[in-house]
Write an enzyme that holds these catalytic residues in place. Structure first.
Site, PDB file in Angstrom:
ATOM      1  N   CYS A  74       0.853  -1.193   0.000  1.00  0.00           N
ATOM      2  CA  CYS A  74       0.000   0.000   0.000  1.00  0.00           C
ATOM      3  C   CYS A  74       0.889   1.243   0.000  1.00  0.00           C
ATOM      4  O   CYS A  74       1.689   1.442   0.927  1.00  0.00           O
ATOM      5  CB  CYS A  74      -0.924   0.010   1.217  1.00  0.00           C
ATOM      6  SG  CYS A  74      -1.806   1.582   1.396  1.00  0.00           S
ATOM      7  N   CYS A  93       0.510   3.466   3.134  1.00  0.00           N
ATOM      8  CA  CYS A  93       1.144   2.850   4.314  1.00  0.00           C
ATOM      9  C   CYS A  93       2.658   3.058   4.250  1.00  0.00           C
ATOM     10  O   CYS A  93       3.306   3.301   5.281  1.00  0.00           O
ATOM     11  CB  CYS A  93       0.820   1.364   4.398  1.00  0.00           C
ATOM     12  SG  CYS A  93      -0.840   0.996   5.000  1.00  0.00           S
ATOM     13  N   ASP A 124      -0.263  16.365  -2.593  1.00  0.00           N
ATOM     14  CA  ASP A 124      -0.487  15.450  -3.713  1.00  0.00           C
ATOM     15  C   ASP A 124       0.633  15.645  -4.736  1.00  0.00           C
ATOM     16  O   ASP A 124       1.040  16.764  -5.038  1.00  0.00           O
ATOM     17  CB  ASP A 124      -1.854  15.726  -4.349  1.00  0.00           C
ATOM     18  CG  ASP A 124      -2.306  14.582  -5.235  1.00  0.00           C
ATOM     19  OD1 ASP A 124      -3.297  13.916  -4.885  1.00  0.00           O
ATOM     20  OD2 ASP A 124      -1.670  14.350  -6.289  1.00  0.00           O
ATOM     21  N   HIS A 152      -4.346   1.630   8.198  1.00  0.00           N
ATOM     22  CA  HIS A 152      -4.896   1.303   6.883  1.00  0.00           C
ATOM     23  C   HIS A 152      -6.394   0.996   6.962  1.00  0.00           C
ATOM     24  O   HIS A 152      -6.813   0.112   7.695  1.00  0.00           O
ATOM     25  CB  HIS A 152      -4.172   0.095   6.268  1.00  0.00           C
ATOM     26  CG  HIS A 152      -4.657  -0.222   4.882  1.00  0.00           C
ATOM     27  ND1 HIS A 152      -4.077   0.309   3.762  1.00  0.00           N
ATOM     28  CD2 HIS A 152      -5.705  -0.968   4.453  1.00  0.00           C
ATOM     29  CE1 HIS A 152      -4.736  -0.102   2.687  1.00  0.00           C
ATOM     30  NE2 HIS A 152      -5.733  -0.890   3.086  1.00  0.00           N
ATOM     31  N   ASN A 208     -12.715  10.010  -2.911  1.00  0.00           N
ATOM     32  CA  ASN A 208     -13.093   9.141  -4.015  1.00  0.00           C
ATOM     33  C   ASN A 208     -13.243   7.724  -3.483  1.00  0.00           C
ATOM     34  O   ASN A 208     -12.375   7.233  -2.752  1.00  0.00           O
ATOM     35  CB  ASN A 208     -12.018   9.185  -5.109  1.00  0.00           C
ATOM     36  CG  ASN A 208     -11.951  10.548  -5.785  1.00  0.00           C
ATOM     37  OD1 ASN A 208     -12.962  11.224  -5.945  1.00  0.00           O
ATOM     38  ND2 ASN A 208     -10.752  10.962  -6.183  1.00  0.00           N
ATOM     39  N   GLY A 249     -12.891   7.452  -9.316  1.00  0.00           N
ATOM     40  CA  GLY A 249     -11.554   8.039  -9.395  1.00  0.00           C
ATOM     41  C   GLY A 249     -10.585   7.560  -8.336  1.00  0.00           C
ATOM     42  O   GLY A 249      -9.462   8.052  -8.273  1.00  0.00           O
ATOM     43  N   HIS A 274      -6.229   3.180   0.159  1.00  0.00           N
ATOM     44  CA  HIS A 274      -6.027   3.545   1.574  1.00  0.00           C
ATOM     45  C   HIS A 274      -6.721   4.895   1.696  1.00  0.00           C
ATOM     46  O   HIS A 274      -6.335   5.849   1.008  1.00  0.00           O
ATOM     47  CB  HIS A 274      -4.524   3.629   1.863  1.00  0.00           C
ATOM     48  CG  HIS A 274      -4.153   4.039   3.263  1.00  0.00           C
ATOM     49  ND1 HIS A 274      -3.116   3.426   3.962  1.00  0.00           N
ATOM     50  CD2 HIS A 274      -4.631   5.007   4.079  1.00  0.00           C
ATOM     51  CE1 HIS A 274      -2.998   4.001   5.153  1.00  0.00           C
ATOM     52  NE2 HIS A 274      -3.899   4.979   5.247  1.00  0.00           N
ATOM     53  N   HIS A 315      -8.208   8.423   1.892  1.00  0.00           N
ATOM     54  CA  HIS A 315      -7.549   9.734   1.944  1.00  0.00           C
ATOM     55  C   HIS A 315      -8.555  10.796   1.558  1.00  0.00           C
ATOM     56  O   HIS A 315      -9.345  10.613   0.632  1.00  0.00           O
ATOM     57  CB  HIS A 315      -6.334   9.783   1.007  1.00  0.00           C
ATOM     58  CG  HIS A 315      -6.614   9.286  -0.373  1.00  0.00           C
ATOM     59  ND1 HIS A 315      -6.715   7.942  -0.675  1.00  0.00           N
ATOM     60  CD2 HIS A 315      -6.855   9.944  -1.523  1.00  0.00           C
ATOM     61  CE1 HIS A 315      -6.992   7.797  -1.953  1.00  0.00           C
ATOM     62  NE2 HIS A 315      -7.087   9.004  -2.499  1.00  0.00           N
ATOM     63  N   HIS A 334      -8.939  14.387  -0.113  1.00  0.00           N
ATOM     64  CA  HIS A 334      -8.283  15.429  -0.901  1.00  0.00           C
ATOM     65  C   HIS A 334      -8.755  16.778  -0.365  1.00  0.00           C
ATOM     66  O   HIS A 334      -9.969  17.040  -0.350  1.00  0.00           O
ATOM     67  CB  HIS A 334      -8.709  15.357  -2.370  1.00  0.00           C
ATOM     68  CG  HIS A 334      -8.279  14.135  -3.106  1.00  0.00           C
ATOM     69  ND1 HIS A 334      -7.211  14.128  -3.988  1.00  0.00           N
ATOM     70  CD2 HIS A 334      -8.786  12.874  -3.131  1.00  0.00           C
ATOM     71  CE1 HIS A 334      -7.085  12.928  -4.528  1.00  0.00           C
ATOM     72  NE2 HIS A 334      -8.028  12.140  -4.027  1.00  0.00           N
TER      73      HIS A 334
HETATM   74  P1  5GP Z   1      -7.299   8.898  -5.655  1.00  0.00           P
HETATM   75  O1  5GP Z   1      -7.168   8.863  -7.154  1.00  0.00           O
HETATM   76  O2  5GP Z   1      -7.140   7.507  -5.064  1.00  0.00           O
HETATM   77  O3  5GP Z   1      -8.517   9.599  -5.129  1.00  0.00           O
HETATM   78  O4  5GP Z   1      -6.092   9.795  -5.128  1.00  0.00           O
HETATM   79  C1  5GP Z   1      -4.785   9.344  -5.112  1.00  0.00           C
HETATM   80  C2  5GP Z   1      -3.919  10.560  -5.204  1.00  0.00           C
HETATM   81  O5  5GP Z   1      -2.611  10.183  -4.861  1.00  0.00           O
HETATM   82  C3  5GP Z   1      -3.834  11.144  -6.622  1.00  0.00           C
HETATM   83  O6  5GP Z   1      -4.335  12.473  -6.614  1.00  0.00           O
HETATM   84  C4  5GP Z   1      -2.348  11.079  -6.968  1.00  0.00           C
HETATM   85  O7  5GP Z   1      -1.884  12.226  -7.646  1.00  0.00           O
HETATM   86  C5  5GP Z   1      -1.703  10.927  -5.602  1.00  0.00           C
HETATM   87  N1  5GP Z   1      -0.458  10.187  -5.614  1.00  0.00           N
HETATM   88  C6  5GP Z   1      -0.181   9.062  -6.329  1.00  0.00           C
HETATM   89  N2  5GP Z   1       1.072   8.643  -6.043  1.00  0.00           N
HETATM   90  C7  5GP Z   1       1.588   9.537  -5.148  1.00  0.00           C
HETATM   91  C8  5GP Z   1       2.844   9.620  -4.485  1.00  0.00           C
HETATM   92  O8  5GP Z   1       3.750   8.804  -4.634  1.00  0.00           O
HETATM   93  N3  5GP Z   1       3.000  10.669  -3.633  1.00  0.00           N
HETATM   94  C9  5GP Z   1       2.025  11.605  -3.424  1.00  0.00           C
HETATM   95  N4  5GP Z   1       2.304  12.602  -2.576  1.00  0.00           N
HETATM   96  N5  5GP Z   1       0.824  11.536  -4.019  1.00  0.00           N
HETATM   97  C10 5GP Z   1       0.606  10.505  -4.878  1.00  0.00           C
HETATM   98 ZN    ZN Z   2      -2.446   1.553   3.544  1.00  0.00          ZN
END
Ligand code: 5GP
Ligand code: ZN
Length: 117
Positions: free
Chosen positions: A9, A12, A35, A51, A90, A96, A101, A103, A105
């Site tokens: 993950c 994590c 991000d 997690h 999301n 999206g 895990h 989170h 935004h």
């Molecule tokens: P999701 O698409 O699951 O709602 O959001 C995941 C977010 O994680 C995305 O906006 C993506 O840009 C961000 N993300 C992906 N990999 C990394 C990373 O290695 N470091 C950081 N800081 N953000 C990441």
């Molecule tokens: Zn996790």
């Protein structure tokens, strides 16, 4: 990695310090980092250190921890912007979600559009 961590993950690994991140705030059970691909002038991810797969799982397992996520998101938006922000969880790939895990935004620092579909 702690016993709370899930194998493979990404978040994590960030919590454990195994993957670097630009951390802007943290509390005992929650961490906030920028991000890597920002969609607004302020785009911070607020993540429980433990997690949980998505926000509904977290809400059922530990509602107080979800409240701590919201509280840290509000602190980040106040400290790094003007305290006005959008909070997005999301849930599911079609919505999206790409990291499974939970989170939040935090999007802030601009007048935000409203065209997700
Ligand atoms: P999701 O698409 O699951 O709602 O959001 C995941 C977010 O994680 C995305 O906006 C993506 O840009 C961000 N993300 C992906 N990999 C990394 C990373 O290695 N470091 C950081 N800081 N953000 C990441
Ligand atoms: Zn996790």
């Amino acid at each position: 990695m702690t016993s709370d961590a899930a194998a493979d993950c990404l978040f994590c690994k960030i919590v454990a310090g195994q993957v670097p991140a630009d951390v802007v705030a943290s509390s005992e059970r929650v961490i906030a980092f920028r991000d890597i691909s920002p969609k607004a002038p302020v785009h911070v991810l607020v993540v429980p250190k433990q997690h949980h797969g998505d926000v509904a799982v977290l809400a059922a397992a530990d509602p107080a921890l979800l409240a701590e996520v919201v509280a840290l998101a509000d602190e980040v938006a106040t400290e790094h912007s003007d305290g006005q922000y959008r909070l997005i969880f999301n849930s599911g790939p079609r919505a999206g979600q790409s990291v499974f895990h939970v989170h939040a935004h935090v999007l802030s620092g601009a007048r935000l559009g409203w065209t997700p579909a």
